[in-house]
Design an enzyme around this catalytic site. Structure first.
Site, PDB file in Angstrom:
ATOM      1  N   SER A   1       0.947  -1.092   0.050  1.00 15.53           N
ATOM      2  CA  SER A   1      -0.052  -0.136  -0.104  1.00 15.53           C
ATOM      3  C   SER A   1       0.753   1.089  -0.108  1.00 15.53           C
ATOM      4  CB  SER A   1      -1.043  -0.009   1.228  1.00 15.53           C
ATOM      5  OG  SER A   1      -0.114   0.391   2.401  1.00 15.53           O
ATOM      6  N   LYS A   2       0.300   2.365  -0.105  1.00 16.16           N
ATOM      7  CA  LYS A   2       1.015   3.575   0.017  1.00 16.16           C
ATOM      8  C   LYS A   2       2.039   3.657   1.072  1.00 16.16           C
ATOM      9  CE  LYS A   2      -1.371   6.983  -3.024  1.00 16.16           C
ATOM     10  NZ  LYS A   2      -2.818   6.473  -3.085  1.00 16.16           N
TER      11      LYS A   2
END
Ligand code: GLU
Length: 482
Positions: A254-255
């Site tokens: 994820s980010k």
């Protein structure tokens, strides 16, 4: 696996962020399958979230795909331009009774979910407005209430399909969260903004998509979408759900994992050939004998879903670095130069003098190529060729050794400004070593220390010849003696 023609697949990115590595990997699998099957790889920009969609993200996505070499067929379909078709389908579902207006307010829905949470029940819509009488509807409208449009999901339904990656899939209608909103809240004489599952089905059907290839986080959507195909009387495509990309800890990348957009990888000096090779390996096992280093075209020649793994694929930086090195080592000098030149120019190098000569740059690339892992190494390792280095501790000690200065002085005396080649360079070294009475090893190490300011570096004779062509050897020898 034989597949009925014509194969038409699509990538459907939402332009609410830059091109994510997960989306790019989905693009790779779509592209490989389309090319393998002689089919079409289409693009659809899913920009119906008007607040979060930005033209610069669309540009980033298209740039990134083009840079990766994932060419698509035809012009991208812009989803927001198709809203009339989406509304038309919703109207059809309302008319056929597959959908209805729900007047529940946000407050009522929140209270419903809080009540479910308090009773440890999973959140779901309780279908409270599924069978309103015309009088009840009129009363809500008279109250000034707006309505969403909901699609009926029969709790007793079983949704089954054969997934090309995961095999037989089965979902219970009761696990889909109750009747699904397909249009946002709007005055009851209108149809509000159409929502994801509905628009995807309408667009995939209109684009005659034969196979939907996307991440496994969409599996529950697939169950809902299959119900929509049925209700709209459209044939459903086949589905292939690819495994997620996981971080080092085994969670979905994820980010928060930092580097996740293709542009980040590009900035870090990864090349497209290595990134697409790596993304293919993230979830696909090449057939025996193929090895791990291959081009997109080579993978396309043998790609099938039987070799796509079901388990999530853990991101492995070492593997990516290795592949990147393999690609860089195999590039012809001129191609490596084209990639390094912009980076050199950013440093203000290679703009004038002998260092601006493409032939000299090619020879530098031939020398440095085998030592590169990322493109940035081609900047770091090229530094002493474009600017005069300072002398590090090891080189200083070498230059202080007995005979070092004498042999460099002897070399300087014999050094002429004319052309120098490998043989004459070797002969000069031998002559200087003889005159100073030192072993050849001393002259080699001392020369390296003087030219590069370090005892590490690429092949010495080639280094010297390159610096000689720039008239950079004499001043460095003089500086070392000073
Ligand atoms: N816009 C959706 C996404 O980016 C597309 C999913 C799909 O392929 O249907 O996740």
């Amino acid at each position: 696996m034989a597949v009925a023609a014509p194969v038409r697949v699509r990538l459907a990115p939402s332009p609410t962020g830059t091109l994510h590595i997960g989306t790019a990997r989905t693009a790779v699998f779509n592209w490989l399958f389309a090319r393998r099957q002689g089919g079409q790889f289409l693009l659809r920009i899913e920009d119906t979230d008007r607040e979060r969609s930005k033209p610069e993200f669309t540009a980033d996505i298209l740039d990134g795909l083009a840079w990766l070499g994932l060419d698509w067929d035809g012009d991208p379909v812009i989803q927001s331009e198709r809203v009339e078709a989406h509304r038309h389908a919703i109207a059809q579902l309302l008319a056929s009774g597959h959908a209805y207006r729900c007047f529940a307010t946000e407050e009522e829905l929140t209270a419903m979910r809080e009540d479910q949470a308090a009773r440890n029940l999973p959140p779901r819509y309780d279908n409270r407005h599924r069978d309103l009488s015309p009088e009840q509807e009129q009363a809500f409208i008279a109250e000034g209430r707006q309505a969403t449009v909901r699609f009926r999901i029969d709790d007793a339904a079983t949704i089954a399909w054969t997934d090309l990656v995961r095999g037989e899939m089965r979902w219970a209608g009761s696990d889909l969260g109750g009747d699904m909103v397909i249009a946002r809240r709007a005055p009851a004489d209108r149809i509000g903004d159409p929502l994801y599952n509905l628009v995807v089905v309408v667009d995939d059907a209109a684009m005659a998509i034969s196979h939907v290839i996307r991440g496994e986080d969409h599996i529950a959507n697939t169950a809902k979408q299959l119900l929509l195909y049925e209700a709209l009387g459209k044939p459903a495509p086949l589905f292939a759900h690819t495994p997620l990309i996981l971080n080092q800890e085994g969670r979905k990348l994820s980010k928060r994992d930092g580097v996740t957009s293709v542009a980040d990888f590009r900035r870090m000096g990864y090349v497209a050939e290595a990134l697409t090779n790596y993304m293919t390996l993230l979830g696909w096992s090449p057939p025996e004998g193929m090895g791990e280093r291959f081009s997109l075209q080579e993978a396309a020649a043998v790609f099938d879903f039987e070799r796509v793994n079901r388990a999530g694929a853990r991101f492995d930086w070492d593997k990516l670095d290795w592949l990147n090195g393999q690609v860089l080592h195999g590039l012809p000098a001129a191609s490596l130069r084209q990639r390094l030149l912009p980076l050199w120019q950013e440093r203000g190098w290679a703009g004038e003098g002998p260092g601006a000569d493409p032939a000299w740059q090619d020879d530098l690339c031939t020398l440095l190529g085998p030592s590169l892992t990322r493109l940035g190494d081609g900047v770091e390792h090229a530094t002493p060729f474009f600017s005069r280095p300072s002398i590090d501790e090891g080189a200083r000690q070498q230059l202080d050794q007995a005979g070092a200065r004498e042999v460099l002085a002897a070399l300087l005396e014999r050094l002429e400004d004319g052309p120098l080649d490998g043989d004459s360079a070797q002969a000069l070294l031998s002559a200087a070593a003889g005159a100073a009475g030192v072993k050849k090893g001393v002259v080699m190490k001392s020369l390296r220390a003087a030219l590069l300011g370090s005892l590490q570096g690429p092949d010495l004779i080639t280094t010297w010849l390159l610096l000689h062509r720039c008239a950079e050897d004499r001043p460095r020898l003089q500086a070392a003696l000073a």
